[in-house]
Design an enzyme around this catalytic site. Structure first.
Site, PDB file in Angstrom:
ATOM      1  N   TYR A 153      10.744   1.522   3.097  1.00 25.91           N
ATOM      2  CA  TYR A 153       9.682   0.698   2.868  1.00 25.91           C
ATOM      3  C   TYR A 153      10.129  -0.312   4.343  1.00 25.91           C
ATOM      4  CZ  TYR A 153       6.772  -2.788   1.033  1.00 25.91           C
ATOM      5  OH  TYR A 153       5.011  -3.751   1.069  1.00 25.91           O
ATOM      6  N   LYS A 157       7.326  -1.166   7.217  1.00 28.74           N
ATOM      7  CA  LYS A 157       6.945  -2.480   7.736  1.00 28.74           C
ATOM      8  C   LYS A 157       7.758  -3.484   9.079  1.00 28.74           C
ATOM      9  CE  LYS A 157       4.046  -2.697   3.727  1.00 28.74           C
ATOM     10  NZ  LYS A 157       2.669  -2.757   4.504  1.00 28.74           N
TER      11      LYS A 157
HETATM   12  N1  LIG Z   1       3.177  -6.956  -4.370  1.00 30.95           N
HETATM   13  C1  LIG Z   1       3.809  -7.277  -3.097  1.00 30.95           C
HETATM   14  O1  LIG Z   1       4.406  -7.924  -4.000  1.00 30.95           O
HETATM   15  C2  LIG Z   1       4.108  -6.786  -1.568  1.00 30.95           C
HETATM   16  C3  LIG Z   1       4.491  -8.078  -1.481  1.00 30.95           C
HETATM   17  C4  LIG Z   1       4.534  -7.969   0.153  1.00 30.95           C
HETATM   18  C5  LIG Z   1       3.801  -6.757   1.019  1.00 30.95           C
HETATM   19  N2  LIG Z   1       2.461  -5.713   0.327  1.00 30.95           N
HETATM   20  C6  LIG Z   1       1.852  -5.453   0.223  1.00 30.95           C
HETATM   21  O2  LIG Z   1       0.552  -5.669   0.892  1.00 30.95           O
HETATM   22  C7  LIG Z   1      -0.604  -4.581   0.660  1.00 30.95           C
HETATM   23  C8  LIG Z   1      -2.122  -4.427  -0.592  1.00 30.95           C
HETATM   24  O3  LIG Z   1      -0.054  -3.640  -1.682  1.00 30.95           O
HETATM   25  P1  LIG Z   1      -0.523  -4.932  -3.410  1.00 30.95           P
HETATM   26  O4  LIG Z   1       0.704  -4.576  -3.545  1.00 30.95           O
HETATM   27  O5  LIG Z   1      -1.947  -4.638  -3.061  1.00 30.95           O
HETATM   28  O6  LIG Z   1      -0.568  -3.077  -4.090  1.00 30.95           O
HETATM   29  P2  LIG Z   1      -1.843  -2.218  -5.201  1.00 30.95           P
HETATM   30  O7  LIG Z   1      -2.447  -3.141  -5.898  1.00 30.95           O
HETATM   31  O8  LIG Z   1      -0.698  -1.059  -5.018  1.00 30.95           O
HETATM   32  O9  LIG Z   1      -2.745  -1.690  -3.810  1.00 30.95           O
HETATM   33  C9  LIG Z   1      -2.041  -0.955  -2.795  1.00 30.95           C
HETATM   34  C10 LIG Z   1      -3.711  -0.524  -2.035  1.00 30.95           C
HETATM   35  O10 LIG Z   1      -3.788   0.570  -1.387  1.00 30.95           O
HETATM   36  C11 LIG Z   1      -4.307   1.958  -1.371  1.00 30.95           C
HETATM   37  N3  LIG Z   1      -3.613   2.832  -1.202  1.00 30.95           N
HETATM   38  C12 LIG Z   1      -1.931   3.825  -1.324  1.00 30.95           C
HETATM   39  N4  LIG Z   1      -2.089   4.727  -0.369  1.00 30.95           N
HETATM   40  C13 LIG Z   1      -3.236   5.054  -0.326  1.00 30.95           C
HETATM   41  C14 LIG Z   1      -3.545   6.181   1.563  1.00 30.95           C
HETATM   42  N5  LIG Z   1      -2.340   6.593   1.416  1.00 30.95           N
HETATM   43  N6  LIG Z   1      -4.642   5.798   1.389  1.00 30.95           N
HETATM   44  C15 LIG Z   1      -5.293   4.694   1.419  1.00 30.95           C
HETATM   45  N7  LIG Z   1      -5.563   3.399   0.813  1.00 30.95           N
HETATM   46  C16 LIG Z   1      -4.001   3.828  -0.225  1.00 30.95           C
HETATM   47  C17 LIG Z   1      -4.820   1.431  -2.997  1.00 30.95           C
HETATM   48  O11 LIG Z   1      -5.769   2.848  -2.789  1.00 30.95           O
HETATM   49  P3  LIG Z   1      -5.858   4.536  -4.430  1.00 30.95           P
HETATM   50  O12 LIG Z   1      -4.669   4.313  -4.867  1.00 30.95           O
HETATM   51  O13 LIG Z   1      -7.143   3.470  -5.124  1.00 30.95           O
HETATM   52  O14 LIG Z   1      -5.961   5.079  -3.203  1.00 30.95           O
HETATM   53  C18 LIG Z   1      -4.409   0.074  -3.540  1.00 30.95           C
HETATM   54  O15 LIG Z   1      -6.276  -0.231  -3.037  1.00 30.95           O
HETATM   55  C19 LIG Z   1       1.057  -3.291   1.005  1.00 30.95           C
HETATM   56  O16 LIG Z   1       0.415  -2.795   1.961  1.00 30.95           O
HETATM   57  C20 LIG Z   1       1.431  -3.578   0.589  1.00 30.95           C
HETATM   58  O17 LIG Z   1       3.177  -2.639   1.710  1.00 30.95           O
HETATM   59  C21 LIG Z   1       2.938  -6.487  -1.135  1.00 30.95           C
END
Ligand SMILES: NC(=O)c1ccc[n+]([C@@H]2O[C@H](COP(=O)([O-])OP(=O)(O)OC[C@H]3O[C@@H](n4cnc5c(N)ncnc54)[C@H](OP(=O)(O)O)[C@@H]3O)[C@@H](O)[C@H]2O)c1
Length: 276
Positions: A153, A157
């Site tokens: 991961y 990034k």
């Molecule tokens: N949550 C944290 O602590 C955190 C921290 C740092 C960075 N981030 C980053 O923030 C971003 C959003 O994550 P989140 O925390 O909001 O997680 P989340 O609630 O799990 O949402 C992830 C989204 O990505 C979509 N997705 C996953 N794989 C995909 C694919 N192959 N094609 C198209 N859509 C896809 C999912 O949509 P469907 O499943 O409906 O397709 C979902 O809408 C990510 O890039 C993550 O790495 C998160």
């Protein structure tokens, strides 16, 4: 660029978490938002409570070029421009480096890195033709500070950070702006969807892996809502000269600042105390 309130925004991964919160916020501000999910068969539209903003959810898998082509074709049939692309779709795979197969590593990069590359390549011709555009990549603090048992991961990034820095310079000549947001722990669907490498629960690393995962999950579930990240995205959209990156949250800003100042061994000591 035209007035913010009629801009067309494409947000990948808008079915949950940060993407969903961003999509609803932008819709209420009057943007024409196209949000995506792999889980919908056809489009659905929600209208803003006030004004002309809307959120249209359309199908997209960032790992499929055919799906991306269909998504872009659909938007360009509806709209004359794509003004803002927010590359947000992402997920995490956890496990030690030794317990990670090539297929698992590739799967991680396929969404978090190659997915962004595919999306940028798909919208850039239109943005160049428009002579303007904004791309916001959602990276992570883990793209600046590598976390044990989340190495793939972090690596995906870090790679995204590198590509974004270069892309920003390359497309400036066409009037296109590129920025990143680096969230820290945020309470979303990310934790429940985290995948484990095939033998992570049955290997020489398992005891430390389990402790590390417990810490990560506790921190994520006790973390703030996506609001901080949405605010950072809004700051970039509203800026004439957006920064290269915004780290979301004061404590993470300090952490990233200290990483640049402190000796690497000290940073390693702190990270291993937290996660290992
Ligand atoms: N949550 C944290 O602590 C955190 C921290 C740092 C960075 N981030 C980053 O923030 C971003 C959003 O994550 P989140 O925390 O909001 O997680 P989340 O609630 O799990 O949402 C992830 C989204 O990505 C979509 N997705 C996953 N794989 C995909 C694919 N192959 N094609 C198209 N859509 C896809 C999912 O949509 P469907 O499943 O409906 O397709 C979902 O809408 C990510 O890039 C993550 O790495 C998160």
């Amino acid at each position: 660029m035209q007035n913010n309130y009629s801009k067309v925004v494409l947000i990948t991964g808008a079915s949950s978490g940060i993407g969903k919160a961003t999509a609803y916020t932008l819709m209420e501000k009057g943007f024409k938002v196209y949000g995506t999910s792999r889980k919908i068969a056809s489009e659905t539209t929600v209208k803003a409570k006030k004004g002309n903003g809307f959120l249209k959810m359309i199908p997209l898998d960032v790992c499929s070029q055919e799906s991306i082509d269909n998504c872009i074709k659909y938007i360009l049939k509806e709209e004359s421009s794509i003004d803002i692309l927010i590359n947000n779709a992402g997920f995490g795979i956890a496990g030690s480096v030794e317990d990670t197969s090539f297929e698992e590593a590739f799967k991680q990069f396929d969404t978090n890195f190659f997915g962004v590359l595919r999306m940028c390549r798909a919208v850039l011709p239109k943005m160049r033709e428009q002579k303007n555009g904004l791309i916001i990549n959602i990276s992570s603090v883990a793209g600046l500070i590598s976390i044990p048992y989340q190495s793939m991961y972090s690596a995906s990034k870090y790679a995204l950070e590198a590509m974004t820095e270069a892309l920003r310079i390359e497309v400036k000549q066409f009037g296109i702006k590129v920025s990143m947001v680096e969230p820290g722990d945020t309470k979303t669907g990310f934790t429940a969807k985290r995948e484990y490498t095939h033998n992570s629960l049955n290997s020489v690393y398992s005891d430390k892996f389990k402790k590390s995962i417990k810490t990560m999950e506790r921190d994520e579930q006790n973390a703030p809502s996506p609001k901080l990240v949405v605010n950072a995205i809004l700051k970039i959209i509203n800026s004439d000269n957006p920064p290269i990156r915004i780290t979301a949250g004061f404590s993470y800003k300090i952490l990233v600042f200290l990483k640049r100042l402190l000796p690497s061994r000290f940073v390693e000591y702190v990270v291993s105390k937290i996660y290992s």
